[in-house]
Design an enzyme around this catalytic site. Structure first.
Site, PDB file in Angstrom:
ATOM      1  N   LYS A  75       3.530 -68.953 -22.038  1.00  0.00           N
ATOM      2  CA  LYS A  75       2.890 -68.239 -20.925  1.00  0.00           C
ATOM      3  C   LYS A  75       1.585 -68.981 -20.622  1.00  0.00           C
ATOM      4  O   LYS A  75       0.563 -68.761 -21.255  1.00  0.00           O
ATOM      5  CB  LYS A  75       2.602 -66.796 -21.335  1.00  0.00           C
ATOM      6  CG  LYS A  75       2.611 -65.785 -20.196  1.00  0.00           C
ATOM      7  CD  LYS A  75       1.588 -66.044 -19.106  1.00  0.00           C
ATOM      8  CE  LYS A  75       0.200 -65.580 -19.447  1.00  0.00           C
ATOM      9  NZ  LYS A  75      -0.831 -66.026 -18.466  1.00  0.00           N
ATOM     10  N   GLU A 105      -7.160 -69.200 -31.370  1.00  0.00           N
ATOM     11  CA  GLU A 105      -8.173 -70.234 -31.096  1.00  0.00           C
ATOM     12  C   GLU A 105      -9.012 -69.692 -29.954  1.00  0.00           C
ATOM     13  O   GLU A 105      -8.541 -69.631 -28.814  1.00  0.00           O
ATOM     14  CB  GLU A 105      -7.506 -71.552 -30.680  1.00  0.00           C
ATOM     15  CG  GLU A 105      -6.505 -72.123 -31.681  1.00  0.00           C
ATOM     16  CD  GLU A 105      -7.155 -72.809 -32.862  1.00  0.00           C
ATOM     17  OE1 GLU A 105      -8.395 -72.833 -32.929  1.00  0.00           O
ATOM     18  OE2 GLU A 105      -6.417 -73.305 -33.735  1.00  0.00           O
ATOM     19  N   CYS A 153     -13.953 -75.507 -24.982  1.00  0.00           N
ATOM     20  CA  CYS A 153     -14.435 -74.559 -26.001  1.00  0.00           C
ATOM     21  C   CYS A 153     -15.395 -75.221 -26.975  1.00  0.00           C
ATOM     22  O   CYS A 153     -16.215 -74.551 -27.588  1.00  0.00           O
ATOM     23  CB  CYS A 153     -13.238 -73.990 -26.757  1.00  0.00           C
ATOM     24  SG  CYS A 153     -12.164 -75.272 -27.422  1.00  0.00           S
ATOM     25  N   GLU A 174     -21.146 -67.134 -24.826  1.00  0.00           N
ATOM     26  CA  GLU A 174     -20.400 -68.255 -24.236  1.00  0.00           C
ATOM     27  C   GLU A 174     -20.452 -68.164 -22.707  1.00  0.00           C
ATOM     28  O   GLU A 174     -20.043 -67.159 -22.130  1.00  0.00           O
ATOM     29  CB  GLU A 174     -18.943 -68.224 -24.699  1.00  0.00           C
ATOM     30  CG  GLU A 174     -18.177 -69.456 -24.218  1.00  0.00           C
ATOM     31  CD  GLU A 174     -16.689 -69.424 -24.545  1.00  0.00           C
ATOM     32  OE1 GLU A 174     -16.048 -68.390 -24.332  1.00  0.00           O
ATOM     33  OE2 GLU A 174     -16.169 -70.468 -24.989  1.00  0.00           O
TER      34      GLU A 174
HETATM   35  P1  NAP Z   1      -8.371 -65.878 -21.273  1.00  0.00           P
HETATM   36  O1  NAP Z   1      -8.789 -65.139 -20.072  1.00  0.00           O
HETATM   37  O2  NAP Z   1      -8.557 -65.230 -22.601  1.00  0.00           O
HETATM   38  O3  NAP Z   1      -6.825 -66.241 -21.051  1.00  0.00           O
HETATM   39  C1  NAP Z   1      -6.083 -67.036 -21.959  1.00  0.00           C
HETATM   40  C2  NAP Z   1      -4.601 -66.770 -21.753  1.00  0.00           C
HETATM   41  O4  NAP Z   1      -4.312 -65.438 -22.174  1.00  0.00           O
HETATM   42  C3  NAP Z   1      -4.175 -66.858 -20.295  1.00  0.00           C
HETATM   43  O5  NAP Z   1      -2.872 -67.389 -20.226  1.00  0.00           O
HETATM   44  C4  NAP Z   1      -4.186 -65.396 -19.886  1.00  0.00           C
HETATM   45  O6  NAP Z   1      -3.393 -65.136 -18.768  1.00  0.00           O
HETATM   46  C5  NAP Z   1      -3.639 -64.749 -21.132  1.00  0.00           C
HETATM   47  N1  NAP Z   1      -3.929 -63.320 -21.267  1.00  0.00           N
HETATM   48  C6  NAP Z   1      -4.879 -62.587 -20.646  1.00  0.00           C
HETATM   49  N2  NAP Z   1      -4.819 -61.295 -21.063  1.00  0.00           N
HETATM   50  C7  NAP Z   1      -3.809 -61.212 -21.965  1.00  0.00           C
HETATM   51  C8  NAP Z   1      -3.263 -60.157 -22.764  1.00  0.00           C
HETATM   52  N3  NAP Z   1      -3.741 -58.917 -22.728  1.00  0.00           N
HETATM   53  N4  NAP Z   1      -2.230 -60.446 -23.593  1.00  0.00           N
HETATM   54  C9  NAP Z   1      -1.753 -61.715 -23.675  1.00  0.00           C
HETATM   55  N5  NAP Z   1      -2.220 -62.751 -22.936  1.00  0.00           N
HETATM   56  C10 NAP Z   1      -3.247 -62.507 -22.107  1.00  0.00           C
HETATM   57  O7  NAP Z   1      -9.088 -67.283 -21.386  1.00  0.00           O
HETATM   58  P2  NAP Z   1      -9.326 -68.327 -20.217  1.00  0.00           P
HETATM   59  O8  NAP Z   1     -10.390 -67.797 -19.321  1.00  0.00           O
HETATM   60  O9  NAP Z   1      -8.009 -68.745 -19.660  1.00  0.00           O
HETATM   61  O10 NAP Z   1      -9.896 -69.587 -21.055  1.00  0.00           O
HETATM   62  C11 NAP Z   1     -11.221 -69.741 -21.394  1.00  0.00           C
HETATM   63  C12 NAP Z   1     -11.472 -69.311 -22.833  1.00  0.00           C
HETATM   64  O11 NAP Z   1     -10.596 -70.019 -23.703  1.00  0.00           O
HETATM   65  C13 NAP Z   1     -12.885 -69.651 -23.290  1.00  0.00           C
HETATM   66  O12 NAP Z   1     -13.401 -68.570 -24.005  1.00  0.00           O
HETATM   67  C14 NAP Z   1     -12.674 -70.854 -24.200  1.00  0.00           C
HETATM   68  O13 NAP Z   1     -13.669 -71.022 -25.185  1.00  0.00           O
HETATM   69  C15 NAP Z   1     -11.341 -70.529 -24.811  1.00  0.00           C
HETATM   70  N6  NAP Z   1     -10.694 -71.737 -25.334  1.00  0.00           N
HETATM   71  C16 NAP Z   1     -10.622 -71.873 -26.689  1.00  0.00           C
HETATM   72  C17 NAP Z   1     -10.065 -73.018 -27.224  1.00  0.00           C
HETATM   73  C18 NAP Z   1      -9.976 -73.212 -28.721  1.00  0.00           C
HETATM   74  O14 NAP Z   1      -9.218 -74.092 -29.139  1.00  0.00           O
HETATM   75  N7  NAP Z   1     -10.690 -72.452 -29.522  1.00  0.00           N
HETATM   76  C19 NAP Z   1      -9.566 -74.017 -26.365  1.00  0.00           C
HETATM   77  C20 NAP Z   1      -9.655 -73.828 -24.998  1.00  0.00           C
HETATM   78  C21 NAP Z   1     -10.224 -72.676 -24.479  1.00  0.00           C
HETATM   79  P3  NAP Z   1      -4.006 -65.222 -17.282  1.00  0.00           P
HETATM   80  O15 NAP Z   1      -5.230 -66.064 -17.298  1.00  0.00           O
HETATM   81  O16 NAP Z   1      -2.908 -65.833 -16.513  1.00  0.00           O
HETATM   82  O17 NAP Z   1      -4.311 -63.826 -16.895  1.00  0.00           O
END
Ligand code: NAP
Length: 504
Positions: free
Chosen positions: A197, A272, A306, A407
């Site tokens: 997904k 992560e 991140c 963040e």
């Molecule tokens: P996000 O809003 O948490 O979304 C991540 C993924 O989860 C997306 O595919 C999102 O779908 C999905 N999602 C949202 N709500 C969900 C739920 N209730 N159940 C299951 N899946 C759900 O994060 P983002 O804004 O895309 O990415 C930025 C964040 O990722 C930052 O905090 C960054 O630090 C973190 N990140 C961490 C790493 C690491 O390796 N630690 C690497 C890269 C990024 P939709 O967006 O399609 O709604």
């Protein structure tokens, strides 16, 4: 069962718009077929640089998730019975086929995320291919010889790495294919089947990966993909009773929801999550290399990595000189058209995300911060509806300020002065996050000593984002649970079963 339907709950084959046509409607990929989603709902995919629509992504529902999970479940036993080296051969086939699309990956990723094409090529396209190839090699090497075994006087224990089952792989928008391939390769390499997904904001290269997997003829149902948002598709996937493991990369708040859904039914879980990483600059650093390295750590991908070093801690002896050189270096970065080869900074992912980042800059002003550089770039008319912010450097904030501890995930960094090694470590640890960090010093012993006292999963000394794929990757505190990377990925995506054979 209707022969036109891919599973009992019903999804019909979909006619894919050819790659390159715009705007394109995307399809789910389930049981070896591109299929329509069950609802009439779509979401526009906009180019962050211009605000133009260039695709529509299906907003899938629980019905589509059920369909994908059932295809994965059906495919798992026979896929899991292949040898490790047979599955490694499949990973190599995917790597070769993806490599042939290197420029397509870079172009799609740049358009979809707003990042510079040079970065999309060097980081996203490169690593997506490398991930498949790396795990093919590692799996072959790890499982080529005798199985791990432990001899007793009267018995032999043999450790069998069994697949976990069906995996849910959920990825964010900042490094779409890079992170998806980082999960798919070890997951299927270890005999699991998966449902992916990707983020609704950046679905294009996930679609390209499905096309590639289809072209190489990977057995049906091994890799499935459901497009959609977190609530409609992500949540039913992570809580699905037939999903055995969840590998999630995304924000900390979402990670908590995923854990709440997956933990009560004892799914294997890897999280992560977010970061607020410190770059610690000591008086004895090589100034030129440090300014260059800290600038890159702060603003790569518009600060939307991140691991980005968004808190810069500088020892007092060089504070003023460092700040001058750093601001000069930041102001010399070229921001603009992501498709221009010389561009170093592109657009932010969405208008909503830009607003969030802007609100932190406003907050910094209220918290007493001084904006040393920032604002809005002057760009041609084509980009007036894009999500743009110049790299922003803020000084004068307390180390406890919200902007210095939360963040922001954009091109905004705070800069702080410290006196001693101990003070630097205390400030670095003064956040709920614990993902990464970097230390800049000519004394490697000090670098290692300081690194060991920072509460994170990874620290670089005199470099940043210098990745050896064999090493563990992941965070502590609110930055995540578990490790992926190298043999840690192989461990997460398998279950070690012990068989004890009693001798005669
Ligand atoms: P996000 O809003 O948490 O979304 C991540 C993924 O989860 C997306 O595919 C999102 O779908 C999905 N999602 C949202 N709500 C969900 C739920 N209730 N159940 C299951 N899946 C759900 O994060 P983002 O804004 O895309 O990415 C930025 C964040 O990722 C930052 O905090 C960054 O630090 C973190 N990140 C961490 C790493 C690491 O390796 N630690 C690497 C890269 C990024 P939709 O967006 O399609 O709604």
């Amino acid at each position: 069962m209707d022969p036109d339907k891919c599973c009992e709950s019903g999804c019909t084959p979909c006619e894919r718009d050819p790659v390159g046509s715009e705007p394109r409607d995307l399809c789910n990929y389930i049981d070896g077929e591109f299929v329509c989603h069950s609802s009439e709902q779509w979401k526009n995919v906009l180019q962050p640089a211009t605000g133009e629509r260039f695709a529509r992504v299906p907003l899938s529902t629980r019905t589509d998730v059920d369909c994908a999970v059932s295809a994965a479940k059906k495919a798992q036993p026979s896929w899991g019975r292949l040898s490790h080296s047979e599955r490694a051969d499949w990973l190599d086939k995917i790597a070769d086929a993806l490599e042939a699309k290197y420029e397509d990956i870079a172009a799609l990723e740049s358009k979809d995320t707003g990042k510079p094409i040079s970065l999309a090529r060097a980081v996203d396209a490169y690593r997506s291919v490398a991930n498949f190839r790396f795990f093919a090699g590692l799996i072959r090497e790890t499982y080529a010889g005798q199985r791990e075994h432990f001899e007793m006087e009267d018995a032999t224990n043999i450790v069998v790495p069994k697949p976990v089952g069906v995996g849910a792989l959920i990825t964010p928008w900042n490094l779409p294919l890079y992170l998806l391939s980082w999960k798919v390769a070890p997951a299927i390499g270890m005999g699991n089947t998966v449902v992916c997904k990707p983020s609704e904001f950046t679905p294009m290269t996930a679609d390209l990966l499905m096309e590639t997997i289809h072209e190489v003829g990977l057995p049906k149902g091994v890799v499935n993909l459901v497009h959609g948002d977190g609530l409609g598709a992500g949540s039913p996937l992570t809580s699905h009773p037939d999903v055995d493991l969840v590998s999630f990369t995304g924000g900390t708040a979402t990670g908590a929801k995923v854990a709440a859904a997956a933990s009560p039914i004892f799914k294997k879980l890897s999280l992560e999550l977010g970061g607020k990483n410190a770059s610690i600059v000591f008086d004895d650093c090589d100034m030129e290399k440090t300014v260059e390295g800290v600038t890159r750590a702060a603003f790569l991908n518009q600060g939307q990595v991140c691991l980005c070093g968004s808190r810069i801690l500088v020892q007092s002896g060089i504070y003023d000189d460092f700040v001058d050189s750093f601001v000069n270096s930041v102001e010399s970065m070229k921001i603009g058209d992501p498709s221009d080869e010389s561009t170093q900074l592109g657009a932010l992912i969405s208008a909503e995300h830009l607003s969030k980042v802007e609100s932190y800059v406003e907050l910094a002003k209220q918290e007493g911060g001084e904006i040393l550089t920032g604002g809005y770039p002057c760009l041609p008319k084509d980009f007036e509806h894009g999500n743009w912010l110049a790299p922003t450097v803020i000084s004068g904030l307390s180390v406890d300020a919200r902007c210095a501890t939360e963040e922001i995930f954009g091109p905004v960094v705070t800069i702080h002065r410290f006196e001693s090694e101990d003070e630097a470590i205390t400030i670095a640890n003064n956040t709920r996050y614990g993902l990464a960090g970097s230390v800049w010093t000519s004394d490697l012993e000090k670098g290692q000593r300081v690194a060991e006292d920072i509460d994170t999963g990874m620290v670089w000394v005199n470099t940043w984002l210098h990745r050896d794929l064999r090493t563990p990757f992941g965070g502590v505190k609110d930055s995540g649970v578990g490790r992926e990377g190298g043999r840690w990925s192989l461990g997460f995506f398998s279950e070690p079963m012990n068989i004890c054979l009693k001798h005669d």
